[in-house]
Enzyme design. Structure first.
Site, PDB file in Angstrom:
ATOM      1  N   GLY A   7       0.817  -1.205   0.000  1.00 36.17           N
ATOM      2  CA  GLY A   7       0.000   0.000   0.000  1.00 36.17           C
ATOM      3  C   GLY A   7       0.848   1.252   0.000  1.00 36.17           C
ATOM      4  O   GLY A   7       0.564   2.218  -0.708  1.00 36.17           O
ATOM      5  N   ALA A   8       1.904   1.238   0.810  1.00 39.11           N
ATOM      6  CA  ALA A   8       2.795   2.393   0.910  1.00 39.11           C
ATOM      7  C   ALA A   8       4.073   1.956   1.612  1.00 39.11           C
ATOM      8  O   ALA A   8       4.159   0.849   2.155  1.00 39.11           O
ATOM      9  CB  ALA A   8       2.123   3.529   1.670  1.00 39.11           C
ATOM     10  N   GLU A  19       1.600   5.911   7.520  1.00 35.80           N
ATOM     11  CA  GLU A  19       2.978   6.144   7.070  1.00 35.80           C
ATOM     12  C   GLU A  19       3.619   7.336   7.788  1.00 35.80           C
ATOM     13  O   GLU A  19       4.810   7.307   8.105  1.00 35.80           O
ATOM     14  CB  GLU A  19       3.014   6.349   5.560  1.00 35.80           C
ATOM     15  CG  GLU A  19       2.454   5.193   4.741  1.00 35.80           C
ATOM     16  CD  GLU A  19       3.072   3.850   5.093  1.00 35.80           C
ATOM     17  OE1 GLU A  19       4.279   3.792   5.387  1.00 35.80           O
ATOM     18  OE2 GLU A  19       2.328   2.850   5.092  1.00 35.80           O
TER      19      GLU A  19
END
Length: 880
Positions: free
Chosen positions: A280-281, A317
């Protein structure tokens, strides 16, 4: 803590500072590089061992400020991804050595290391981005390095690229040097903070940047492929809030280095959308990379789940800038310190940003999934010994993220939010720019919470972190008046048979919040809430002789299941309104788990579901997600024929759907339209003619104007039409997803792409299967499409044949972590006749990084098959 057979790098050479110079050729798919690594030599040596993979090291020299220079001979250890550099003399003990290396490498297509990502421009041409994804152990594919998390150092990056390209890295751009004779330029970036190799990032290509926003003294920007910067505003707002929230919560400013920008002397935080991205990140310090769907979004035309997804990932994040980047686990066994905390802090930030979204209640669904995995014999402890990089990759799962988050939430609510926070702040200050282990965290929390629990924080939390599984707590009235007996045993879906390896002697230190109601006479009732610590297998507690009701796991934060026995179960069923939404979710979830484990009958669960859904009980989106998930499970297991199943489904969801209708109301809360979409999709998947007809009408309106239809309904409408669609609609959806990839939003592209896996005609199934391997579908998405095809009952058998027949090409084409995701689709192949062959296939074709996940999938399939057999036998007996 590492597994036997794997050796960590020697600690005779400690990196202090890297100067890297990387020169990629995007079209040719190659790069060259130079590294100057400032080393502290801790004892005299004649060789240096570091990590290198898929690189050719052409030169190695070590020198010091005294003029000593030694030439090295490079011996590669490819299986262990290492390079041993042997020198023609002794390297003395001091911190003045510089290891100078030259090397060449490839821009691979496997979405890890330094790799190529391609996309179509607005005029239909293909363009290339070179980007990095180094976690857990792939920096070694971009430059020779000490690629273990406790080898923290500063990094100064230099990139020589074509004049028309852009580039970003972890730090501010200091200067640009142009080389007119070659048409190249070199970008020199400032030195980074002290960090692990897996957090290094550099991205090169034609990049567009959004307008900047400020959060305190930090400049925030979004970078993306040209033409999509107008989709950055939502993520910028989320990031701006997140930085402010985390700086206040941690009582510590964002730990970046300042540099000169258009706003003056500022820190920087870049969020970068990459067209091809495996996860996803990725929390590269100050240069976070994302899948496009997790960052770029049109707030006005996105569904609430899509908006929540972007917000959650961005917050997760950014939380890593403190947990993971500033303070890093010493080795991969402690990955949960990074990921569970980022998940936990994102949930707290979401709850503070949009309290109306009730995010902690929504987290119940994620926690329930973690409990589904943790109820397997093939589960693992949150933290366990990790050796090789492949084992480290297997740690990125729901147990690390969601079980870890759940036990942190349980501890926070047990201690109190402020006391818990004080411990976290102490931990961050103590280990900033360094590495830490799980006991260090507990010690920091214990320091400010001494005596708050009946046992130490270490003692309680180690029972959750270092042993697998979780307990089932049974609760029943004791023969002693006013007393209730609590018992804990490990919960397993398969209590006997080949999987039964769990130690039944497991005991957890369990903080249980209970809420009781006592009859006070004259129709008055008194409510009492308190926390008890269940630290033994059995404990009897006096709660009051006039006990009228009891809720165990009050407020729903405990990571355990509850089974009320006898009169207490009857009382719970007859007083469902005593539960708040989180408690009711747990009650339904626990009963469904008991059905799957064979401890209660399916019929009793279905009676409860009908009672819940046909009476005026407050059912939120999460409970409906659980109930419809149970119905889909029954459908896959083919417990009922189609006509009976449709009838059952309508009995359960019909009354609510009738009251909701198709039209959203002005005063609706955010979850109501999602419930409507969920229930309509359930009926539409079964071919309900009215639902399908209305979906067609809504889609026609949507084609005329995207704002004419509730955004929360559009994903459901597209899914319903795909399930009931024909070849013409398939081609239309395929065209729309290709258009959306260039001129639409990532969410729109994803809706149409994933809908292709829902069509049921044989020729369309085949078309989608072929597209997964011929490049028509991105390698970041193709494994997920194959997973969905395995879950599509009309496609599952053909999809499984296809996967087996094309396994070698799948292994070559996809990132390994995505292959693990693909394989989850086998859990839907509920057929006792298929099970032996599926087991045999994976025994003959072991999946790297899947040593934990694949046995879990096989056990889930075993559970479903045993459930199918058990319930069909019960039905036959009942029918006499």
């Amino acid at each position: 803590m590492t597994s036997k057979g794997f050796d960590r790098l020697p600690r005779t050479a400690i990196p202090l500072h890297y100067i890297l110079h990387i020169a990629p050729d995007l079209k040719a798919g190659i790069f060259s590089g130079e590294a100057d690594i400032h080393l502290d030599i801790t004892e005299p040596v004649q060789e240096i061992v570091l990590n290198s993979a898929e690189l050719i090291i052409t030169e190695a020299i070590i020198c010091n400020k005294n003029g000593t220079s030694l030439i090295g001979k490079v011996v590669l250890d490819e299986p262990n991804e290492r390079a041993c550099i042997k020198f023609d003399g002794i390297i003395g003990k001091n911190s003045n050595w510089h290891l100078q290396l030259k090397f060449n490498g490839i821009l691979n297509g496997k979405l890890r290391g330094f790799y190529r990502s391609t996309y179509k421009t607005s005029d239909g041409k293909e363009d290339i981005i070179a980007t990095t994804k180094f976690e857990p152990a792939d920096a070694r594919r971009a430059f020779p390095c000490f690629d273990e998390p406790d080898f923290k150092a500063e990094f100064q990056i230099n990139l020589t690229i074509d004049e028309d390209l852009d580039a970003i890295s972890n730090s501010h751009l200091l200067k640009t040097i142009r080389h007119s004779e070659t048409g190249k330029k070199t970008l020199k970036f400032a030195s980074s903070i002290k960090m692990s190799t897996y957090l290094v990032a550099f991205i090169i290509g034609h990049l567009e940047k959004s307008k900047s926003v400020l959060s305190g003294d930090t400049q925030i920007r979004v970078y993306c492929v040209p033409g999509k910067a107008d989709l950055a505003q939502y993520a910028l707002a989320v990031a701006q809030f997140s930085l402010e929230y985390f700086e206040e919560y941690f009582r510590k400013s964002y730990p970046g280095k300042a540099g000169f920008t258009e706003y003056g002397f500022c820190k920087k935080l870049d969020l970068v959308a990459i067209p091809d991205f495996a996860s996803g990140a990725m929390e590269n310090f100050a240069c976070i990379t994302f899948r496009e769907t997790a960052l770029l979004i049109d707030e006005n035309n996105a569904s609430l789940p899509e908006l929540m997804r972007v917000a959650e990932v961005v917050m997760h994040e950014i939380a890593h800038m403190w947990f993971g980047d500033l303070v890093t686990m010493s080795w991969w066994n402690g990955l949960w310190l990074n990921e569970a905390f980022a998940t936990f802090m994102a949930a707290k930030a979401m709850d503070a940003w949009k309290p109306e979204w009730k995010f902690w209640d929504a987290f119940n669904v994620e926690r329930a999934y973690a409990m589904r995995i943790d109820g397997l014999h093939n589960t693992r402890a949150i933290e366990f010994p990790v050796g090789s990089p492949e084992q480290a990759r297997a740690m990125f799962d729901v147990l690390t993220y969601d079980k870890g988050c759940a036990i942190l939430r349980m501890l926070e609510l047990t201690l109190g939010e402020e006391k818990f926070r004080e411990g976290i702040v102490r931990f961050l200050y103590r280990y900033q720019f360094a590495n830490a282990d799980t006991p260090d965290l507990w010690d920091a929390i214990e320091h400010v919470n001494a005596g708050a629990l009946a046992c130490s924080v270490n003692e309680m939390m180690n029972s959750w972190v270092f042993q697998p599984g979780y307990p089932l707590i049974t609760v029943e009235k004791s023969p002693i008046d006013g007393c209730v007996t609590f018992r804990q045993t490990p919960f397993k879906y398969l209590p006997t048979g080949a999987f039964a390896q769990t130690q039944t002697s497991q005991v957890w230190q369990i903080p249980i919040v209970i809420r009781t109601q006592l009859n006070l006479g004259d129709g008055n009732v008194g409510t009492v809430e308190k926390t008890i610590l269940l630290s033994s297998c059995e404990q009897t507690i006096y709660l009051g002789e006039d006990l009228s009701s009891l809720v165990v796991n009050a407020n729903g934060s405990g990571f355990f299941r509850v089974q009320y026995l006898g009169a207490l179960q009857d009382n719970a069923i007859n007083n469902l309104r005593q539960f708040n939404p989180a408690e009711l979710f747990n009650f339904v979830s626990d009963n469904w788990a008991l059905v799957l484990s064979g401890q209660i009958r399916l019929e009793s669960f279905l009676q409860m579901a009908k009672l819940l859904t046909t009476n005026d009980v407050n059912l939120d989106l999460n409970i409906w997600t659980l109930i419809t998930g149970a119905l889909r499970y029954l459908h896959r297991a083919q417990i009922y024929n189609q006509e009976s199943f449709i009838s059952l489904t309508k009995q359960i969801i019909g009354p609510t759907l009738d009251s909701l209708g198709w039209e959203s109301r002005r005063d609706e809360d955010p979850q109501t339209s999602q419930i409507r979409a969920l229930l309509l999709t359930m009926l539409g998947a079964l071919g309900d003619e009215l639902v399908v007809s209305n979906a067609r009408d809504l889609y026609a309106l949507y084609q005329l104007s995207k704002t004419s239809v509730d955004a929360n309904l559009i994903p459901a409408v597209i899914e319903i039409l795909a399930i009931n669609g024909n070849a013409a609609l398939y081609d239309h959806f395929d065209t729309k997803r290709k258009q959306a990839a260039i001129t639409g939003t990532p969410q729109e592209e994803r809706r149409y792409l994933f809908a292709l896996a829902s069509f049921g005609q044989a020729e369309l199934i085949e078309k989608t299967l072929v597209a997964c391997l011929d490049g028509s579908i991105r390698t970041q998405d193709a494994p997920l499409i194959l997973q969905r095809l395995l879950q599509n009952q009309k496609a599952s058998l053909r999809a499984w044949e296809f996967v087996q027949a094309n396994w070698e090409q799948i292994i070559k084409s996809y990132a390994m972590q995505m292959i693990v995701r693909l394989c989850e689709g086998i859990t839907a192949l509920v057929d006792r006749n298929l099970l032996p062959g599926i087991k045999r296939f994976f025994a003959e074709h072991p999946v790297k990084s899947g040593e934990k996940a694949i046995p879990q999938y096989l056990e889930q399939l075993e559970i479903a098959c045993q459930f199918q057999i058990r319930e069909l036998e019960c039905t036959e007996k009942d029918n006499g």
